[in-house]
Write a protein that holds these residues in place. Structure first.
Motif, PDB file in Angstrom:
ATOM      1  N   TRP A  69     -13.751  -1.662   5.890  1.00  0.00           N
ATOM      2  CA  TRP A  69     -14.672  -1.742   7.007  1.00  0.00           C
ATOM      3  C   TRP A  69     -13.897  -2.337   8.156  1.00  0.00           C
ATOM      4  O   TRP A  69     -12.750  -2.743   7.993  1.00  0.00           O
ATOM      5  CB  TRP A  69     -15.946  -2.528   6.677  1.00  0.00           C
ATOM      6  N   SER A  70     -14.482  -2.362   9.309  1.00  0.00           N
ATOM      7  CA  SER A  70     -13.794  -2.823  10.512  1.00  0.00           C
ATOM      8  C   SER A  70     -13.147  -4.186  10.277  1.00  0.00           C
ATOM      9  O   SER A  70     -13.818  -5.146   9.919  1.00  0.00           O
ATOM     10  CB  SER A  70     -14.780  -2.903  11.676  1.00  0.00           C
ATOM     11  N   GLY A  71     -11.844  -4.236  10.433  1.00  0.00           N
ATOM     12  CA  GLY A  71     -11.118  -5.485  10.274  1.00  0.00           C
ATOM     13  C   GLY A  71     -10.527  -5.710   8.906  1.00  0.00           C
ATOM     14  O   GLY A  71      -9.763  -6.655   8.716  1.00  0.00           O
ATOM     15  N   LEU A  72     -10.859  -4.889   7.922  1.00  0.00           N
ATOM     16  CA  LEU A  72     -10.294  -5.067   6.581  1.00  0.00           C
ATOM     17  C   LEU A  72      -9.666  -3.763   6.104  1.00  0.00           C
ATOM     18  O   LEU A  72     -10.372  -2.784   5.841  1.00  0.00           O
ATOM     19  CB  LEU A  72     -11.351  -5.519   5.573  1.00  0.00           C
ATOM     20  N   ASN A  73      -8.346  -3.786   6.018  1.00  0.00           N
ATOM     21  CA  ASN A  73      -7.589  -2.650   5.477  1.00  0.00           C
ATOM     22  C   ASN A  73      -6.885  -3.105   4.207  1.00  0.00           C
ATOM     23  O   ASN A  73      -6.394  -4.237   4.144  1.00  0.00           O
ATOM     24  CB  ASN A  73      -6.534  -2.169   6.472  1.00  0.00           C
ATOM     25  N   LEU A  74      -6.821  -2.236   3.224  1.00  0.00           N
ATOM     26  CA  LEU A  74      -6.054  -2.530   2.023  1.00  0.00           C
ATOM     27  C   LEU A  74      -4.583  -2.219   2.282  1.00  0.00           C
ATOM     28  O   LEU A  74      -4.266  -1.307   3.053  1.00  0.00           O
ATOM     29  CB  LEU A  74      -6.560  -1.687   0.850  1.00  0.00           C
ATOM     30  N   PRO A  75      -3.694  -2.932   1.620  1.00  0.00           N
ATOM     31  CA  PRO A  75      -2.269  -2.646   1.798  1.00  0.00           C
ATOM     32  C   PRO A  75      -1.897  -1.343   1.082  1.00  0.00           C
ATOM     33  O   PRO A  75      -2.545  -0.953   0.108  1.00  0.00           O
ATOM     34  CB  PRO A  75      -1.581  -3.842   1.137  1.00  0.00           C
ATOM     35  N   PRO A  76      -0.845  -0.678   1.535  1.00  0.00           N
ATOM     36  CA  PRO A  76      -0.398   0.519   0.819  1.00  0.00           C
ATOM     37  C   PRO A  76       0.158   0.134  -0.558  1.00  0.00           C
ATOM     38  O   PRO A  76       0.736  -0.940  -0.716  1.00  0.00           O
ATOM     39  CB  PRO A  76       0.705   1.086   1.722  1.00  0.00           C
ATOM     40  N   ILE A  77      -0.059   1.009  -1.531  1.00  0.00           N
ATOM     41  CA  ILE A  77       0.458   0.753  -2.884  1.00  0.00           C
ATOM     42  C   ILE A  77       1.441   1.831  -3.328  1.00  0.00           C
ATOM     43  O   ILE A  77       1.879   1.828  -4.477  1.00  0.00           O
ATOM     44  CB  ILE A  77      -0.683   0.588  -3.921  1.00  0.00           C
ATOM     45  N   GLY A  98      -6.562   7.713  -5.467  1.00  0.00           N
ATOM     46  CA  GLY A  98      -6.985   7.884  -4.076  1.00  0.00           C
ATOM     47  C   GLY A  98      -6.294   6.903  -3.153  1.00  0.00           C
ATOM     48  O   GLY A  98      -5.811   7.274  -2.069  1.00  0.00           O
ATOM     49  N   TRP A  99      -6.210   5.655  -3.562  1.00  0.00           N
ATOM     50  CA  TRP A  99      -5.539   4.619  -2.782  1.00  0.00           C
ATOM     51  C   TRP A  99      -4.059   4.950  -2.628  1.00  0.00           C
ATOM     52  O   TRP A  99      -3.496   4.878  -1.537  1.00  0.00           O
ATOM     53  CB  TRP A  99      -5.753   3.292  -3.471  1.00  0.00           C
ATOM     54  N   SER A 100      -3.427   5.355  -3.731  1.00  0.00           N
ATOM     55  CA  SER A 100      -2.010   5.742  -3.691  1.00  0.00           C
ATOM     56  C   SER A 100      -1.793   6.965  -2.807  1.00  0.00           C
ATOM     57  O   SER A 100      -0.815   7.037  -2.050  1.00  0.00           O
ATOM     58  CB  SER A 100      -1.503   6.047  -5.106  1.00  0.00           C
ATOM     59  N   MET A 101      -2.701   7.918  -2.889  1.00  0.00           N
ATOM     60  CA  MET A 101      -2.608   9.136  -2.088  1.00  0.00           C
ATOM     61  C   MET A 101      -2.629   8.797  -0.599  1.00  0.00           C
ATOM     62  O   MET A 101      -1.790   9.284   0.170  1.00  0.00           O
ATOM     63  CB  MET A 101      -3.770  10.070  -2.444  1.00  0.00           C
ATOM     64  N   LEU A 102      -3.580   7.981  -0.192  1.00  0.00           N
ATOM     65  CA  LEU A 102      -3.662   7.601   1.213  1.00  0.00           C
ATOM     66  C   LEU A 102      -2.432   6.804   1.642  1.00  0.00           C
ATOM     67  O   LEU A 102      -1.925   6.989   2.755  1.00  0.00           O
ATOM     68  CB  LEU A 102      -4.939   6.798   1.482  1.00  0.00           C
ATOM     69  N   SER A 103      -1.944   5.950   0.760  1.00  0.00           N
ATOM     70  CA  SER A 103      -0.723   5.199   1.058  1.00  0.00           C
ATOM     71  C   SER A 103       0.449   6.146   1.259  1.00  0.00           C
ATOM     72  O   SER A 103       1.213   6.011   2.228  1.00  0.00           O
ATOM     73  CB  SER A 103      -0.409   4.223  -0.083  1.00  0.00           C
ATOM     74  N   ALA A 104       0.595   7.114   0.363  1.00  0.00           N
ATOM     75  CA  ALA A 104       1.698   8.078   0.469  1.00  0.00           C
ATOM     76  C   ALA A 104       1.566   8.943   1.719  1.00  0.00           C
ATOM     77  O   ALA A 104       2.576   9.375   2.286  1.00  0.00           O
ATOM     78  CB  ALA A 104       1.752   8.955  -0.783  1.00  0.00           C
ATOM     79  N   GLY A 105       0.340   9.188   2.158  1.00  0.00           N
ATOM     80  CA  GLY A 105       0.117   9.974   3.368  1.00  0.00           C
ATOM     81  C   GLY A 105       0.276   9.159   4.641  1.00  0.00           C
ATOM     82  O   GLY A 105       0.201   9.717   5.737  1.00  0.00           O
ATOM     83  N   GLY A 106       0.438   7.857   4.500  1.00  0.00           N
ATOM     84  CA  GLY A 106       0.579   7.000   5.672  1.00  0.00           C
ATOM     85  C   GLY A 106      -0.739   6.682   6.349  1.00  0.00           C
ATOM     86  O   GLY A 106      -0.755   6.232   7.494  1.00  0.00           O
ATOM     87  N   TYR A 107      -1.845   6.899   5.649  1.00  0.00           N
ATOM     88  CA  TYR A 107      -3.166   6.643   6.215  1.00  0.00           C
ATOM     89  C   TYR A 107      -3.591   5.206   5.927  1.00  0.00           C
ATOM     90  O   TYR A 107      -3.335   4.692   4.833  1.00  0.00           O
ATOM     91  CB  TYR A 107      -4.212   7.591   5.620  1.00  0.00           C
TER      92      TYR A 107
END
Length: 179
Positions: free
Chosen positions: A117-125, A103-112
């Protein structure tokens, strides 16, 4: 490595039941995200951090499992059932790790952005790539069905041990009391 022949340790029991609730929640959230446009944004806001929480707890759970071996299955359990039990447990561990990572990789590949939560985003993998996004989205969906089927099998086996065999396997996880 410690081993208690009668029950799972407290950490294993707490993580098992907490993660069972979280995974069931995720399955319902996932289905609802697809079915409801109205609730989709709120469900996505729940889905992402819950998935990462499952990933982190799965790592803790795997560490605990490797340090504290589970109690043995009953000696009279048919070999095919013991093999199925061991295989399904490792499949569940694999899915608890793979689903959030995909799921994390999918969102990263989609550019999402992966907003916890507000103020904390994970880096793309994964690199931004629409074809990779599509493949990972299909994999995430397919594995969700595999997870659902595996959870149903696991629940069915647990109830079989509780109601039919009455061999203490369920109680070893439910209460931790020796059978």
């Amino acid at each position: 490595m410690s081993r208690d022949a009668g029950h799972f340790n407290l950490t294993a029991r707490v993580l098992h039941w907490l993660m069972a609730a979280m995974i069931l929640t995720m399955l319902f959230v996932g289905v609802s995200m697809v079915a409801s446009l109205h609730w989709r944004p709120a469900l996505i806001d729940l889905h992402r951090p819950l998935g990462i929480a499952i990933l982190l707890l799965a790592l803790v759970r795997l560490y605990n499992r490797l340090r504290h071996r589970p109690p043995p299955l009953p000696a009279d359990l048919p070999a095919w059932q013991a093999t199925a039990a061991h295989a399904s447990h490792w499949l569940l561990y694999g899915l608890m790790l793979a689903m959030p990572l995909i799921g994390w990789s999918m969102l990263s590949a989609g550019g999402y952005p992966i907003v916890m939560w507000s103020g904390l985003n994970l880096p793309p993998i994964a690199p931004h790539d629409p074809a990779l996004y599509a493949a990972l989205r299909n994999a995430h969906s397919l594995l969700a069905y595999v997870l659902f089927a595996t959870v149903l099998g696991h629940l069915s086996a647990a109830l079989f041990h509780l109601w039919v065999r009455r061999d203490g396997v369920f109680q070893a996880m439910a209460r931790g009391k020796p059978h």
